[in-house]
Design a protein around this motif. Structure first.
Motif, short mmCIF file in Angstrom:
data_model
loop_
_atom_site.label_atom_id
_atom_site.label_comp_id
_atom_site.label_asym_id
_atom_site.label_seq_id
_atom_site.Cartn_x
_atom_site.Cartn_y
_atom_site.Cartn_z
N ASN A 184 0.89 -1.09 0.20
CA ASN A 184 -0.28 0.05 0.16
C ASN A 184 0.84 1.10 0.11
N LYS A 185 1.94 1.18 -0.99
CA LYS A 185 2.83 2.38 -0.46
C LYS A 185 2.75 2.72 -2.88
N PRO A 186 1.93 3.20 -3.30
CA PRO A 186 2.13 3.70 -4.35
C PRO A 186 2.59 5.19 -4.72
N VAL A 187 3.74 4.75 -5.58
CA VAL A 187 4.88 5.76 -5.44
C VAL A 187 4.22 7.33 -6.49
N LEU A 188 4.10 8.36 -6.36
CA LEU A 188 3.92 9.15 -6.45
C LEU A 188 4.94 10.10 -7.87
N ALA A 189 6.68 10.31 -6.73
CA ALA A 189 7.35 11.16 -8.36
C ALA A 189 8.79 10.53 -8.16
N ILE A 190 9.36 10.51 -7.96
CA ILE A 190 10.74 10.39 -8.93
C ILE A 190 11.39 11.52 -9.06
N ASP A 191 12.60 11.46 -8.71
CA ASP A 191 13.29 13.19 -8.17
C ASP A 191 14.63 12.29 -8.45
N TYR A 192 15.63 12.74 -9.82
CA TYR A 192 16.95 12.22 -10.03
C TYR A 192 17.76 13.18 -10.91
N SER A 193 17.29 14.85 -10.31
CA SER A 193 18.15 15.10 -10.75
C SER A 193 19.53 15.60 -9.71
N ASP A 194 19.42 15.36 -8.78
CA ASP A 194 20.60 15.56 -7.52
C ASP A 194 21.62 13.73 -7.38
N ASP A 195 22.53 14.04 -6.67
CA ASP A 195 23.10 12.55 -6.19
C ASP A 195 22.00 11.60 -5.48
N GLY A 196 21.82 10.61 -5.78
CA GLY A 196 21.22 9.53 -4.94
C GLY A 196 19.37 10.26 -6.46
N VAL A 197 17.80 9.43 -5.24
CA VAL A 197 16.88 9.13 -6.53
C VAL A 197 15.97 9.61 -5.18
N LYS A 198 15.26 10.90 -5.53
CA LYS A 198 14.44 11.16 -4.54
C LYS A 198 13.00 10.44 -4.95
N VAL A 199 11.95 8.98 -4.21
CA VAL A 199 11.55 8.78 -4.00
C VAL A 199 10.31 9.31 -3.03
N THR A 200 8.75 9.99 -3.34
CA THR A 200 8.25 10.30 -2.38
C THR A 200 6.73 9.26 -3.48
N TYR A 201 6.43 8.69 -1.93
CA TYR A 201 4.80 7.52 -2.50
C TYR A 201 4.22 7.96 -1.13
#
Length: 414
Positions: A201-218
């Protein structure tokens, strides 16, 4: 910063996660829905073991076939062999052997598709058939084996893609399946460590890979949660990519390929009838119906089942008529053409097109794609974002074993 996040607990995500755990990698697995398996789910009806989603293996030279055999699957060969085709000209059903003898052009069409696979001009299947003077009175057959079998409408399915797919698929053997256990019984064993750590029950909403690492919002309950990972593996259906906010956006080429990768809405319908139909083992047949459907008999243990893959225009009909009326029309056609008196006991329809976080059957080769579009689509981005799933296997897309192999292949890269 966390190390690796796998998104999606279908076959690809489970396979990838399991291999990473075995390599002692620091990995997490999240799933949008409340269950693992994706488009592989059991459907229990009395003593009959039915698969609501993925069912057959298209050859045995793959790791998932070995997993199945090692974990108790009793394999049946030629499970999807087309044994009967209704002939609208003679107005009677023909056996496979009769059809081969009387209609050699149609019987040999897959060989002609394979010869066309490297053609620079890609045509949709309907246009391709028309220009080569194939008999359009057998439209029901073309819709079944070139439309529904590939998961789309023959007005959209690529003739070049059909040829390449058939060329790549081993031809010396039929499809394999089993009815003594479920696929979920097998994956619960072989991917048990991955299933243990899965967060639901953790659907991903956004993925930001513009900087170091990958920022995942769920989504996590009523709140949105954001975490940063070194690398992520995307293992969700192709229909879901445009529902996530990507930063930065994909390259124009990758975005165009994703948008052009076909995956139609559709269902898997089970019609339980009161008596046997034609065959003593799971087998395909092609009745004269006015929709894009692939029909087979799946009777077992005294339960008599007609199963249909419903997509494209058939899915529209199903929505308009409702499942009971749609199923009755199918059985009426079968009774008339095959001189039977089947009566419907129950209709079960699994609507994958409207299942949250899936919304389709399986990917298919759509007209207008580059020859190597799946290779381009699965290329990692900045060694941070990786892709797996049936749609990302360059040869065995649409298949269970293709999904498993794609997940394990990515695990080898990480």
């Amino acid at each position: 910063m966390n190390d690796i996040l796998v998104i999606g607990a279908g076959l690809a995500g489970l396979a990838c996660t399991q291999k990473l755990i075995e390599k002692n990698a620091h990995v997490r697995l999240i799933e949008a829905s409340h269950i693992f398996g994706g488009r592989v789910q059991p459907l229990n009806f009395q003593q009959c073991k039915l698969e609501a989603g993925g069912q057959t293996l298209h050859h045995k030279d793959n790791v998932y076939y070995n997993y199945c055999v090692q974990n108790g699957a009793q394999m049946i060969n030629d499970i999807d062999d087309l044994k009967s085709i209704y002939d609208p000209i003679q107005q009677k059903p023909l056996t496979k052997e009769e059809f081969e003898e009387q209609y050699p052009q149609i019987d040999g069409m897959f060989e002609e598709f394979m010869e066309y696979r490297n053609n620079q001009v890609d045509q949709d299947v309907l246009t391709w058939l028309s220009e080569r003077n194939y008999d359009m009175r057998f439209m029901h057959l073309y819709r079944a084996v070139l439309g529904a079998e590939f998961g789309g409408d023959i007005k959209n399915v690529s003739s070049r893609g059909v040829g390449q797919y058939e060329f790549d698929m081993p031809q010396q053997e039929g499809d394999y399946g089993f009815t003594n256990i479920y696929h979920t019984d097998i994956i619960s064993k072989i991917f048990k460590d991955a299933i243990k750590i899965c967060e639901y029950n953790k659907p991903v909403l956004a993925i930001d890979y513009s900087d170091d690492g990958v920022k995942v919002t769920y989504k996590n309950g009523q709140e949105n949660q954001t975490e940063i990972f070194n690398r992520i593996v995307c293992c969700f259906p192709i229909t879901q990519y445009n529902k996530i906010q990507w930063t930065p956006k994909f390259s124009p080429q990758r975005q165009e390929i994703i948008e052009k990768t076909g995956m139609e809405k559709g269902s898997k319908m089970f019609i339980i009838v009161d008596k046997p139909f034609l065959f003593d083992k799971p087998t395909l047949f092609a009745p004269l119906v006015d929709h894009t459907g692939l029909w087979s008999e799946l009777s077992q243990n005294g339960v008599y089942v007609l199963m249909g893959i419903i997509t494209a225009d058939a899915n529209d009909q199903l929505i308009q008529l409702g499942q009971d009326v749609f199923a009755q029309r199918v059985v009426d056609a079968i009774n008339e053409q095959y001189k039977k008196d089947l009566k419907i006991l129950k209709v079960i329809n699994v609507d994958w097109g409207n299942t949250p976080y899936i919304e389709g059957l399986y990917s298919y080769p759509k007209t207008g794609q580059l020859v190597n579009y799946r290779d381009i689509m699965r290329e990692p981005i900045d060694n941070k974002i990786y892709f797996a799933g049936e749609a990302f296997h360059s040869i065995y897309y649409q298949t269970l074993h293709g999904a498993v192999e794609s997940g394990e292949d990515v695990a080898k890269l990480l």
